[in-house]
Design a protein around this motif. Structure first.
Motif, PDB file in Angstrom:
ATOM      1  N   GLY A 293       0.837  -1.204   0.000  1.00  7.16           N
ATOM      2  CA  GLY A 293       0.000   0.000   0.000  1.00  7.16           C
ATOM      3  C   GLY A 293       0.863   1.243   0.000  1.00  7.16           C
ATOM      4  N   PHE A 294       1.938   1.169   0.774  1.00  5.29           N
ATOM      5  CA  PHE A 294       2.836   2.323   0.876  1.00  5.29           C
ATOM      6  C   PHE A 294       3.490   2.616  -0.480  1.00  5.29           C
ATOM      7  CE2 PHE A 294       6.993   4.221   1.930  1.00  5.29           C
ATOM      8  CZ  PHE A 294       6.521   5.392   2.496  1.00  5.29           C
TER       9      PHE A 294
ATOM     10  N   ALA B 106       1.024   4.339  -2.526  1.00  4.75           N
ATOM     11  CA  ALA B 106       0.820   5.720  -2.083  1.00  4.75           C
ATOM     12  C   ALA B 106       1.966   6.609  -2.553  1.00  4.75           C
ATOM     13  CB  ALA B 106       0.702   5.752  -0.563  1.00  4.75           C
TER      14      ALA B 106
ATOM     15  N   MET C  13       1.566   7.644  -6.026  1.00  7.54           N
ATOM     16  CA  MET C  13       0.582   8.705  -6.247  1.00  7.54           C
ATOM     17  C   MET C  13       1.175  10.074  -5.929  1.00  7.54           C
ATOM     18  SD  MET C  13      -3.022   7.339  -5.081  1.00  7.54           S
ATOM     19  CE  MET C  13      -3.963   6.568  -6.346  1.00  7.54           C
TER      20      MET C  13
ATOM     21  N   ARG D 263      -1.529  -2.004  -6.647  1.00  4.53           N
ATOM     22  CA  ARG D 263      -2.807  -1.768  -5.984  1.00  4.53           C
ATOM     23  C   ARG D 263      -3.519  -3.097  -5.736  1.00  4.53           C
ATOM     24  NH1 ARG D 263      -8.189  -0.890  -5.858  1.00  4.53           N
ATOM     25  NH2 ARG D 263      -8.875   1.167  -5.180  1.00  4.53           N
TER      26      ARG D 263
ATOM     27  N   HIS E 123      -1.759  -4.991  -3.084  1.00  6.76           N
ATOM     28  CA  HIS E 123      -2.100  -4.425  -1.771  1.00  6.76           C
ATOM     29  C   HIS E 123      -3.469  -4.910  -1.293  1.00  6.76           C
ATOM     30  CE1 HIS E 123      -2.922  -1.633   1.441  1.00  6.76           C
ATOM     31  NE2 HIS E 123      -3.869  -1.002   0.762  1.00  6.76           N
ATOM     32  N   THR E 124      -4.491  -4.729  -2.117  1.00  5.86           N
ATOM     33  CA  THR E 124      -5.834  -5.071  -1.631  1.00  5.86           C
ATOM     34  C   THR E 124      -5.944  -6.567  -1.333  1.00  5.86           C
ATOM     35  OG1 THR E 124      -6.610  -5.164  -3.911  1.00  5.86           O
ATOM     36  CG2 THR E 124      -7.075  -3.159  -2.718  1.00  5.86           C
TER      37      THR E 124
ATOM     38  N   VAL F 183      -3.838  -7.276   2.007  1.00  4.80           N
ATOM     39  CA  VAL F 183      -4.399  -6.816   3.282  1.00  4.80           C
ATOM     40  C   VAL F 183      -5.756  -7.462   3.555  1.00  4.80           C
ATOM     41  CG1 VAL F 183      -3.143  -4.655   3.546  1.00  4.80           C
ATOM     42  CG2 VAL F 183      -5.262  -4.682   2.242  1.00  4.80           C
TER      43      VAL F 183
ATOM     44  N   GLU G 172     -12.638  -6.063  -9.294  1.00  2.00           N
ATOM     45  CA  GLU G 172     -12.127  -5.724  -7.969  1.00  2.00           C
ATOM     46  C   GLU G 172     -12.373  -6.832  -6.944  1.00  2.00           C
ATOM     47  OE1 GLU G 172     -12.909  -1.747  -6.661  1.00  2.00           O
ATOM     48  OE2 GLU G 172     -10.963  -1.768  -5.654  1.00  2.00           O
ATOM     49  N   TYR G 173     -11.325  -7.140  -6.209  1.00  2.00           N
ATOM     50  CA  TYR G 173     -11.274  -8.199  -5.183  1.00  2.00           C
ATOM     51  C   TYR G 173     -11.479  -9.584  -5.784  1.00  2.00           C
ATOM     52  CZ  TYR G 173     -12.190  -3.830  -2.777  1.00  2.00           C
ATOM     53  OH  TYR G 173     -12.156  -2.510  -2.380  1.00  2.00           O
TER      54      TYR G 173
ATOM     55  N   HIS H 272     -10.975   1.889   3.709  1.00  2.00           N
ATOM     56  CA  HIS H 272      -9.993   1.668   4.783  1.00  2.00           C
ATOM     57  C   HIS H 272     -10.665   1.639   6.142  1.00  2.00           C
ATOM     58  CE1 HIS H 272      -6.924   2.589   1.708  1.00  2.00           C
ATOM     59  NE2 HIS H 272      -6.195   1.786   2.433  1.00  2.00           N
TER      60      HIS H 272
ATOM     61  N   ILE I 261     -12.429  -1.934   6.210  1.00  7.09           N
ATOM     62  CA  ILE I 261     -11.574  -3.127   6.227  1.00  7.09           C
ATOM     63  C   ILE I 261     -10.475  -3.013   7.290  1.00  7.09           C
ATOM     64  CG2 ILE I 261     -10.081  -4.615   4.858  1.00  7.09           C
ATOM     65  CD1 ILE I 261     -12.727  -4.784   3.695  1.00  7.09           C
ATOM     66  N   LEU I 262      -9.866  -1.835   7.438  1.00  6.18           N
ATOM     67  CA  LEU I 262      -8.809  -1.722   8.450  1.00  6.18           C
ATOM     68  C   LEU I 262      -9.390  -1.315   9.810  1.00  6.18           C
ATOM     69  CD1 LEU I 262      -5.933  -1.507   9.521  1.00  6.18           C
ATOM     70  CD2 LEU I 262      -5.706   0.712   8.437  1.00  6.18           C
TER      71      LEU I 262
ATOM     72  N   ARG J  95      -1.209  11.166   3.106  1.00  6.07           N
ATOM     73  CA  ARG J  95      -1.633   9.761   3.175  1.00  6.07           C
ATOM     74  C   ARG J  95      -0.423   8.837   3.205  1.00  6.07           C
ATOM     75  NH1 ARG J  95      -4.728   6.139  -0.298  1.00  6.07           N
ATOM     76  NH2 ARG J  95      -4.007   7.189  -2.154  1.00  6.07           N
TER      77      ARG J  95
HETATM   78  C1  HEM Z   1      -3.028  -2.704   6.677  1.00  5.10           C
HETATM   79  C2  HEM Z   1      -4.231  -2.292   6.585  1.00  5.10           C
HETATM   80  C3  HEM Z   1      -4.846  -1.797   5.297  1.00  5.10           C
HETATM   81  C4  HEM Z   1      -6.017  -2.238   4.774  1.00  5.10           C
HETATM   82  C5  HEM Z   1      -6.932  -3.285   5.373  1.00  5.10           C
HETATM   83  C6  HEM Z   1      -6.219  -1.545   3.513  1.00  5.10           C
HETATM   84  C7  HEM Z   1      -7.296  -1.739   2.653  1.00  5.10           C
HETATM   85  C8  HEM Z   1      -7.454  -1.180   1.417  1.00  5.10           C
HETATM   86  C9  HEM Z   1      -8.588  -1.360   0.538  1.00  5.10           C
HETATM   87  C10 HEM Z   1      -9.807  -2.197   0.864  1.00  5.10           C
HETATM   88  C11 HEM Z   1      -8.373  -0.648  -0.586  1.00  5.10           C
HETATM   89  C12 HEM Z   1      -9.308  -0.526  -1.783  1.00  5.10           C
HETATM   90  C13 HEM Z   1     -10.012   0.797  -1.716  1.00  5.10           C
HETATM   91  C14 HEM Z   1     -11.065   1.008  -2.767  1.00  5.10           C
HETATM   92  O1  HEM Z   1     -11.063   0.339  -3.785  1.00  5.10           O
HETATM   93  O2  HEM Z   1     -11.943   1.873  -2.566  1.00  5.10           O
HETATM   94  C15 HEM Z   1      -7.095   0.000  -0.446  1.00  5.10           C
HETATM   95  C16 HEM Z   1      -6.505   0.831  -1.378  1.00  5.10           C
HETATM   96  C17 HEM Z   1      -5.343   1.541  -1.167  1.00  5.10           C
HETATM   97  N1  HEM Z   1      -4.593   1.569   0.001  1.00  5.10           N
HETATM   98 FE1  HEM Z   1      -4.875   0.432   1.637  1.00  5.10          FE
HETATM   99  N2  HEM Z   1      -5.176  -0.684   3.311  1.00  5.10           N
HETATM  100  C18 HEM Z   1      -4.316  -0.800   4.390  1.00  5.10           C
HETATM  101  C19 HEM Z   1      -3.160  -0.094   4.595  1.00  5.10           C
HETATM  102  C20 HEM Z   1      -2.644   0.821   3.723  1.00  5.10           C
HETATM  103  C21 HEM Z   1      -1.421   1.543   3.917  1.00  5.10           C
HETATM  104  C22 HEM Z   1      -0.490   1.419   5.115  1.00  5.10           C
HETATM  105  C23 HEM Z   1      -1.252   2.333   2.849  1.00  5.10           C
HETATM  106  C24 HEM Z   1      -0.115   3.279   2.642  1.00  5.10           C
HETATM  107  C25 HEM Z   1      -0.236   4.532   2.563  1.00  5.10           C
HETATM  108  C26 HEM Z   1      -2.381   2.118   1.949  1.00  5.10           C
HETATM  109  C27 HEM Z   1      -2.559   2.730   0.716  1.00  5.10           C
HETATM  110  C28 HEM Z   1      -3.528   2.412  -0.200  1.00  5.10           C
HETATM  111  C29 HEM Z   1      -3.580   2.931  -1.548  1.00  5.10           C
HETATM  112  C30 HEM Z   1      -2.586   3.899  -2.186  1.00  5.10           C
HETATM  113  C31 HEM Z   1      -4.718   2.390  -2.156  1.00  5.10           C
HETATM  114  C32 HEM Z   1      -5.220   2.640  -3.585  1.00  5.10           C
HETATM  115  C33 HEM Z   1      -6.219   3.746  -3.584  1.00  5.10           C
HETATM  116  C34 HEM Z   1      -6.637   4.175  -4.963  1.00  5.10           C
HETATM  117  O3  HEM Z   1      -6.704   3.360  -5.877  1.00  5.10           O
HETATM  118  O4  HEM Z   1      -6.916   5.372  -5.132  1.00  5.10           O
HETATM  119  N3  HEM Z   1      -3.217   1.203   2.527  1.00  5.10           N
HETATM  120  N4  HEM Z   1      -6.539  -0.347   0.792  1.00  5.10           N
END
Ligand code: HEM
Ligand code: HEM
Lengths: 87, 453
Positions: free
Chosen positions: B30-31, B34, B37, B55, B58-59, B62, B120-121, B341, B344-345, B423
């Motif tokens: 995820g980082f 980010a 971006m 992406r 990441h999804t 996590v 997605e997913y 987030h 799910i988080l 972010r």
């Molecule tokens: C560890 C727990 C985390 C969970 C459960 C989680 C969950 C998710 C989910 C479900 C999405 C999909 C969002 C969507 O489609 O609307 C997502 C996207 C994303 N997450 Fe996480 N996340 C976590 C941590 C992080 C961390 C630490 C970062 C770092 C900054 C991060 C950055 C992102 C980014 C950049 C996206 C893509 C958003 C986009 O496409 O615009 N996430 N995450």
């Protein structure tokens, strides 16, 4: 006519639900709700005890703050939505 | 080494440790996303971490790796404990554990190589889908056999949720991934959009939400040292979520040319969702009434309580954003990423971590390696998540508002740059929390005897 598929999927989900519900009735799952409340409490692993169990801790205030932010964000969203409808 | 070794709670331990490891990998992925971006050129054009791939990595990591493993592991503890019967087979449990991890690893490798089905997913390719289905079937079989031999006839609400989750997830996964079309994993046109979001929504509802609720219902009475406020109410919540949640996936595509009646069902059902959600929250909160000190004296209780607060916010937001006029503003923006987030988080992830820290001492027979490290992780995630929510919601509103006013994307992007920087910075807290968690969980399982919690 794809929605025939969608309807059958959803209906079969509900059907499974109903069947399991009937099974639950038959095996008297709904009869002893008073006892069911206690089922987790057989856990006797030693745990930390608060000195004052009813006292709200720092975490509770932090979470109240989170709720406040969340509600404020939703209110802002509603306002912006209403403005966009008006314009 | 016997990977299918039959040891008490071996499956649970394996799943909990896997969850911690995937949380580290997933947050780092995820980082990376980010950072891309913030500065798209910074990491060069390395294909396997290009945004489109990282992406999805990441999804999947996590969601299925971190939250999924923790919840499935917790279920392997809750089922035997609440039924007062040993798990039918630890060997089947271990087989599901290894297959699950194999599927996730294969998922990361294939996604990074660009093999994806791009829904997605449901991105994982067909052979991996089959692996996931086998795991779901194995787990269900193992639980069903345990259920049949149970010494406690009465099923506690958590058992209802867990068994229901595996039945529904199997069918959701099977149909949602269109496994009868191995090449694409999809059908075509608008029907596929409806199917994809039938899946996307139900996997959130009947895997993450229901399993997390099962964990919360188990832990809260124990930590509060009092029976559940009302078991009847909890069952009403269970049966209403079953009826309410399964057919509202179309609220994800209100902006698409889908039949109006489907949208109407989706929106009304979304508002109706307040009923099952509030039954859960009212029940849990009345159980802890006057006992918040006890809940917070225990690190597991703390995580679960925070999870319940995020559940409230997520599920107030959900019905709001299902309204078409609100969605005109929020859809396709970071607002939804904030909601995701938070769900799910904030809700499922924090509750799952509560499960991990509750169960670990009980399956190892000794206290956590460090309750203090778990506490630090709690704060890192809480602060990181709150920051994510504020930053992503604000960025989302700027995007949505700008677009509605006719501004073009390239003018909006610089406006949200600051938020993307924030972010990424906040992500460090969450990733840091994940690393601390992995260390603590590993040491609790394999390290020297630790401090008392
Ligand atoms: C560890 C727990 C985390 C969970 C459960 C989680 C969950 C998710 C989910 C479900 C999405 C999909 C969002 C969507 O489609 O609307 C997502 C996207 C994303 N997450 Fe996480 N996340 C976590 C941590 C992080 C961390 C630490 C970062 C770092 C900054 C991060 C950055 C992102 C980014 C950049 C996206 C893509 C958003 C986009 O496409 O615009 N996430 N995450
Ligand atoms: C009352 C309950 C809820 C309702 C009515 C609801 C409603 C919605 C709606 C309408 C969207 C689509 C937004 C858009 O694309 O414009 C959405 C997205 C999402 N929701 Fe919820 N939600 C609820 C609870 C939850 C919970 C509890 C979770 C997590 C466990 C969750 C996770 C997500 C995720 C991950 C997405 C992003 C999907 C994507 O990638 O586009 N939601 N929700």
């Amino acid at each position: 006519m794809f929605y025939i598929g969608w309807i059958s999927l959803t209906a079969s989900g509900i059907l499974v639900g109903i069947l399991v519900f009937l099974w639950a009735l038959k095996t008297e799952q709904f009869s002893d709700q008073g006892r069911a409340r206690y089922l987790p409490l057989r856990d006797d692993f030693p745990m930390a005890q608060a000195q004052n169990p009813s006292k709200a801790t720092g975490e509770v205030y932090a979470l109240l703050f989170v709720i406040a932010i969340g509600l404020a964000a939703m209110a802002t969203t509603v306002i912006l939505t209403l403005m966009s409808l008006g314009g | 080494m016997n990977i299918l070794k039959d040891e008490p709670y071996g499956t649970t331990k394996g799943f909990l440790l896997s969850s911690a490891a995937w949380m580290v990998a997933g947050s780092l992925a995820g980082f990376i996303g980010a950072v891309e971006m913030v500065a798209p050129e910074l990491l060069g054009n390395i294909p396997w971490i290009a945004f489109g791939r990282i992406r999805q990595i990441h999804t999947n990591l996590v969601m299925f790796g971190f939250v999924g493993s923790a919840l499935v592991g917790a279920a392997h503890y809750l089922v035997p404990t609440l039924l007062r019967t040993p798990l039918h087979s630890e060997r089947i449990g271990k087989a599901s554990l290894w297959s699950w991890n194999l599927a996730i690893t294969a998922g990361v490798v294939t996604l990074s190589l660009g093999y994806t089905q791009n829904r997605e997913y449901a991105e994982l390719i067909w052979p991996i889908d089959i692996g996931v289905l086998i795991v779901l079937a194995l787990v269900f079989y193992n639980f069903l056999q345990t259920l049949r031999r149970r010494k406690e006839n009465l099923l506690y609400v958590s058992i209802w949720y867990i068994v229901g989750s595996f039945v529904f997830t199997f069918f959701t996964y099977f149909f949602g991934n269109a496994v009868w079309n191995p090449e694409t994993g999809s059908i075509i046109g608008i029907p596929d959009a409806v199917l994809a979001w039938f899946y996307g929504h139900n996997i959130i509802a009947f895997f993450f939400t229901t399993l997390a609720v099962a964990v919360a219902y188990y832990i809260i009475p124990i930590v509060a040292r009092t029976p559940l406020y009302s078991h009847t109410l909890s069952l009403i919540g269970f049966w209403t979520i079953l009826i309410m949640y399964s057919h509202i996936g179309t609220h994800h595509i209100i902006q698409a040319p889908v039949q109006t009646w489907l949208k109407v069902i989706a929106v009304t059902g979304s508002i109706g969702m307040l009923i099952p959600v509030l039954t859960v929250l009212v029940n849990l909160w009345l159980t802890m009434r006057g006992r918040l000190g006890n809940i917070h004296a225990d690190v597991a209780g703390k995580f679960v309580f925070a999870g319940s607060v995020w559940y409230l916010l997520t599920c107030l937001q959900g019905p709001l954003q299902s309204l078409p006029s609100v969605q005109r503003l929020t859809h396709f923006t970071n607002w939804v990423v904030g909601h995701a987030h938070m769900g799910i988080l904030g809700f499922a992830g924090m509750t799952a971590l509560g499960g991990v820290y509750f169960i670990l001492p009980r399956v190892t027979g000794r206290s956590l390696y460090s309750a203090r490290l778990a506490d630090i992780q709690y704060w890192l995630i809480l602060i990181g998540m709150t920051g994510f929510f504020v930053v992503l919601t604000t960025a989302g509103l700027i995007q949505g508002n700008g677009w509605l006013n006719g501004e073009v994307v390239y003018r909006i992007l610089p406006e949200i740059h600051l938020y993307m920087v924030l972010r990424a910075s906040l992500g460090i807290l969450i990733a840091g929390g994940a690393i601390i968690g992995l260390y603590n969980i590993f040491m609790s399982l394999y390290g020297p005897k630790g401090e008392t919690s």
